[in-house]
Scaffold this motif. Structure first.
Motif, PDB file in Angstrom:
ATOM      1  N   PRO B 137       0.817  -1.235   0.000  1.00 30.66           N
ATOM      2  CA  PRO B 137       0.000   0.000   0.000  1.00 30.66           C
ATOM      3  C   PRO B 137       0.844   1.276   0.000  1.00 30.66           C
ATOM      4  CG  PRO B 137      -0.715  -1.545   1.707  1.00 30.66           C
ATOM      5  CD  PRO B 137       0.565  -2.075   1.156  1.00 30.66           C
ATOM      6  N   TYR B 138       2.014   1.204   0.617  1.00 32.30           N
ATOM      7  CA  TYR B 138       2.891   2.380   0.647  1.00 32.30           C
ATOM      8  C   TYR B 138       3.498   2.628  -0.742  1.00 32.30           C
ATOM      9  CZ  TYR B 138       2.307   2.059   5.658  1.00 32.30           C
ATOM     10  OH  TYR B 138       1.753   2.039   6.913  1.00 32.30           O
ATOM     11  N   ARG B 141       0.730   3.991  -2.950  1.00 33.93           N
ATOM     12  CA  ARG B 141       0.385   5.377  -2.640  1.00 33.93           C
ATOM     13  C   ARG B 141       1.404   6.334  -3.261  1.00 33.93           C
ATOM     14  NH1 ARG B 141      -2.551   8.162   1.590  1.00 33.93           N
ATOM     15  NH2 ARG B 141      -3.611   6.176   1.839  1.00 33.93           N
ATOM     16  N   HIS B 504       6.959   6.907   4.960  1.00 34.91           N
ATOM     17  CA  HIS B 504       5.522   6.867   5.216  1.00 34.91           C
ATOM     18  C   HIS B 504       5.221   5.842   6.310  1.00 34.91           C
ATOM     19  CE1 HIS B 504       1.274   6.963   3.170  1.00 34.91           C
ATOM     20  NE2 HIS B 504       1.195   7.075   4.473  1.00 34.91           N
TER      21      HIS B 504
END
Lengths: 205, 518
Positions: B137-138, B141, B504
């Motif tokens: 997901p990082y 993103r 993040h």
């Protein structure tokens, strides 16, 4: 193994030192090996020549050394390249010297003295580097290119100053078709900052 | 309340703006460094409502002031004016030192952390949390936020077409790069900063976004010490330095949380100078840097290696350590770089080589180097001790051989060995004898590093690592690292996306801790 190589190896064993300090330890050893054979700081006819007012960072001996090395390292005869006398190579070198931190600058000064004087015995030139004719100066550099790590490093530093100070100038680019800056010439639009991501108000990833 | 981003430029306090001799600021979080790690953490925390201060040692240079003259920009945008080297002086360490950090001057290349690297971190460095699934997901993103996309055909310049041709002729795997760029204008000046703001660096993305959420950004501000009390971070001391005039003010930022994101050279130095976070003795150790070489070749037809996108394609045939542990990247270069990367002989040979420069094309080699380097603060001077490990030297040789083989397969008539001693290879048969003759010693190969990493590695054990898996110091609560210092090993690929993702990740961990404590 040559005497200077032996000396350099011995110095290398003294331990790791910051870059130019290493050079100088090695250089001192090279000089010590040759010490009985040449007069340290042999006088040159250029030593008493004036230095222009615009020089801010080069020492007088460095100015004369670089001035003499530029035509030797940037020979344009037989090429279409821009003659170095049409480019502010020395001014650029002076500027770059001013960007070095104090420690590196002091060490480089000693390294340049060493390289200048070592020519008296290295290669049996019998003269300081500043007094060598271009062909002999180039041969001296080629010898150091194949020399011990200290010689390789020091000749590389001198060349980097001279090469960069020449090739950074736009006047040197047309003969090699290098474009240089293009954005304004091409009229490119500035795109500015990217907008906030769509996920700006969402939870983290 | 919705945030609004400036259309261009960035609200930054510079030395010229400071009139007092002393400033005292309070914040929830103070971040040291404004590059990949600092900018991402600044935005991710600011958008959650935290009061964030970002301190950048380098200048603020708006894109319109980028000159596209490489040496000018080296002196303006890079650490030590582009002169940062290892102790031996044979490895140039290029790092950005400006608002936006190295993201302003990199080549836009984007890779997710290779899975075999993550597996190594999980299995050998006690970091089972760092799975591809957890980080996906990082990655997704940041890839979306930074317009990361695979190069289209029009973005592949002649030099990278040649790399692809050579690889295909040899049957090697070759791919287009992914890059963080929007409507690339093909200027080839990535390393001098993207003047028309197409590169999605931190300067035009996460920093203005963070500022839109209230983050305060200071340039020309050198942090001298991290402060801590009773095992908790309390802020930083800094000096605001005018590039011409020297110190103009002292600055203290009081904050319960400090994030170090100054890069893998400056972050460990700051910890050492502060006397913090080093109970393991590992601060500054385990430094790796992807020592790169530029293997130039001459082609019969003009290549004009400065024209087009700087980086187009790469060969991943040898990426797996079992197959060699290196990658080959097709890269462009300009006149000044050409003069520094090779020299077939002093004087006339060099000038003839330069006169011929439009016929040259180059390959950048990257290896998965061992973490043998060390960063230290000695006699008021930084020292970067890094030499090619004996275990890595054969890999360096293999990468030169593969580059040469590829260049000949693409039609080159001559290949230059990236050594200080002038060495040329004129046929495939000469590759092995010439490259096998290289010796691993200082000032032998011409080396450049664009990717310092791993000097404050993360891990579960306070005895062998500096920070935990969430980037927080084992020794000092509230003190975090969020840059490439974190990496347990080198990544083999260009590391910016790994830094973005981990930054993040660190920010999310911090927020989770704060929520638990609230």
């Amino acid at each position: 193994m040559s005497e200077s190589d032996k000396a350099a190896e011995e110095v290398a064993r003294l331990g790791r030192r910051p870059f130019l300090k290493s050079l100088l330890w090695g250089g001192a050893a090279v000089a010590a090996v040759a010490g009985g054979s040449f007069a340290w700081l042999r006088r040159s006819g250029v030593d008493d020549e004036p230095v222009p007012d615009w020089v801010r960072h080069l020492h007088a001996n460095e100015y004369h050394l670089m001035r003499r090395l530029i035509p030797a390292l940037l020979p344009v005869a037989g090429t279409n390249l821009t003659p170095p006398e049409q480019v502010p190579v020395l001014r650029n070198i002076d500027h770059m010297m001013g960007l070095l931190n104090t420690t590196v600058r002091k060490d480089l000064a000693k390294g340049l003295v060493l390289m200048d004087n070592a020519a008296v015995v290295s290669g049996w030139h019998g003269k300081r580097l500043v007094d060598l004719e271009p062909e002999a100066a180039r041969a001296y550099f080629d010898t150091w290119t194949r020399g011990n790590r200290i010689q390789r490093a020091l000749q590389g530093v001198v060349k980097q100053f001279i090469y960069t100070s020449y090739w950074r100038e736009p006047a040197t680019w047309p003969p090699v078709d290098y474009d240089g800056p293009v954005t304004e010439e091409w009229g490119l639009e500035y795109l500015g900052n990217a907008p906030l991501p769509e996920a700006d108000q969402e939870q983290s990833a | 309340m919705s945030a609004t981003v400036q259309k261009s430029g960035l609200a930054v306090t510079t030395a010229a703006d400071v009139k007092q001799q002393r400033l005292d600021l309070k914040a929830d979080v103070v971040i040291v460094g404004s590059g990949a790690g600092g900018a991402v953490t600044a935005y991710e925390l600011a958008r959650k409502g935290l009061d964030v201060v970002v301190l950048e040692a380098g200048p603020y240079v708006p894109s319109k002031d980028f000159t596209e003259k490489f040496n000018d920009m080296l002196e303006t945008l890079y650490q030590d004016h582009g002169g940062q080297t290892n102790a031996d002086g044979d490895l140039l360490l290029l790092q950005g030192r400006c608002v936006g950090g190295s993201t302003v001057v990199n080549g836009c290349v984007c890779f997710r952390t290779p899975e075999f690297i993550l597996q190594k971190w999980q299995q050998q460095y006690g970091l089972p949390e760092l799975t591809e699934q957890a980080l996906r997901p990082y990655f997704e993103r940041v890839e979306k936020n930074l317009a990361i996309h695979e190069n289209e055909e029009w973005e592949i310049a002649r030099h990278s077409q040649l790399l692809r041709t050579g690889a295909e002729n040899l049957g090697w795997s070759v791919r287009p790069f992914k890059r963080n760029i929007n409507q690339c204008a093909l200027t080839g000046h990535c390393l001098s900063g993207c003047k028309s703001e197409r590169k999605q660096s931190m300067l035009v993305t996460y920093l203005p976004w963070a500022a839109a959420h209230g983050a305060r950004i200071y340039a020309d501000t050198e942090v001298t010490r991290v402060r801590a009390d009773n095992g908790r971070a309390t802020g930083v001391d800094a000096q605001i330095m005018d590039p011409e005039q020297g110190k103009v003010a002292d600055l203290r930022v009081t904050a319960d949380r400090v994030i170090l994101a100054a890069g893998a050279v400056q972050t460990p130095l700051l910890l050492q100078k502060s006397g913090l976070g080093n109970s393991s003795g590992q601060v500054g150790r385990n430094f790796a840097c992807h020592p790169s070489m530029f293997v130039l070749a001459r082609f019969p037809e003009p290549v004009h290696p400065w024209k087009g996108a700087l980086l187009g394609t790469y060969v991943d045939e040898f990426m797996d350590p079992d197959k060699g542990g290196f990658i080959l990247e097709g890269g462009g270069l300009g006149a000044s770089e050409m003069a520094l990367l090779n020299e077939p002989g002093t004087g006339k040979p060099f000038m003839h080589y330069m006169e011929d420069m439009k016929h040259y094309s180059g390959i950048v080699t990257l290896i998965h180097d061992h973490s043998v380097g060390e960063i230290s603060w000695q006699e008021e001077t930084k020292q970067v001790d890094y030499r090619i490990a004996e275990a890595d030297f054969p890999t360096m040789q293999q990468s030169i051989k593969a580059s040469a083989r590829l260049q000949f397969a693409a039609g080159a008539d001559k290949v230059f060995v990236p050594s200080y001693q002038p060495l040329e290879i004129n046929s495939v048969d000469e590759i092995d004898p010439v490259v096998d003759g290289l010796v691993n010693e200082p000032n032998s190969l011409r080396l450049v590093s664009y990717h310092p990493q791993g000097s404050c590695r993360m891990g579960p054990d306070p005895a062998s690592s500096v920070v935990n898996v969430r980037g927080e110091s084992h020794d000092v609560a509230g003190l975090y690292v969020a840059d490439a210092s974190l990496f347990p090993t080198s990544t083999i690929v260009n590391p910016q996306v790994t830094v973005y993702a981990l930054a993040h990740w660190v920010a999310d961990g911090m927020l989770a801790d704060m929520n638990r404590a609230a």
